[in-house]
Design an enzyme around this catalytic site. Structure first.
Site: not given
Ligand code: GTP
Ligand code: MG
Length: 138
Positions: A9, A85, A102, A112, A115
């Site tokens: 991001k 994840r 993160r 954060n 994605h």
């Protein structure tokens, strides 16, 4: 083997963290089979995050995703969706386990750093949103 759509991001690309984040993916056994740096329009971000259209943070999220370039990528491996994840950590960096992307890099619950698709169906839709089959080089 499985594929998932990952996005590095704007908060992370802005701070030159692409390489450090990719190192974590590769160390976890995820293979980067497609990758490109693009700058989304707010409208393109809005389509990508349409599932969140009714959430109070939707407008802020779309503005953020269009604020700086992002790196969109396809990660491949056994259980790639869950594995990615796990490497990302919890949405809110305050809740993210030590060593996750993160926990180490995210600035807030909104900004954060990454994605990752959350299920096989969403992974297929999200990969097709950014990549053609010819761009996926397993
Ligand atoms: P993604 O992999 O980005 O989908 O993250 P996620 O699955 O861990 O979280 P979720 O799908 O619930 O939310 C999508 C994204 O919206 C998050 O990654 C955040 O960037 C953003 N977001 C979620 N909750 C908040 C919030 O309370 N405030 C703001 N500003 N953004 C939020
Ligand atoms: Mg999500």
């Amino acid at each position: 083997t499985e594929r998932t759509l990952s996005i590095i991001k704007p908060d992370a690309t802005k701070r030159n963290l692409t390489g450090k984040i990719n190192a974590k993916f590769e160390e976890a056994g995820l293979r980067i089979v497609a990758q490109k740096r693009i700058k989304l329009t707010k409208e393109q971000a809005g389509v990508f995050y349409a599932v969140h259209a009714e959430r109070p943070f939707y407008d802020e999220l779309c503005e953020f995703m269009a604020s700086e370039p992002v790196v969109v990528q396809v990660l491949e491996g056994d259980g790639a969706i869950a594995k990615n994840r796990e490497v990302m950590g919890a949405t809110n960096p305050a809740d993210a386990a030590a060593g996750t992307v993160r926990a180490e890099f995210a600035e807030s619950v909104g900004e954060n750093s990454v994605h990752g698709s959350d299920a096989p169906e969403t992974a297929a839709v999200e990969i097709a949103y950014f990549f053609s089959g010819l761009e996926l080089v397993g």
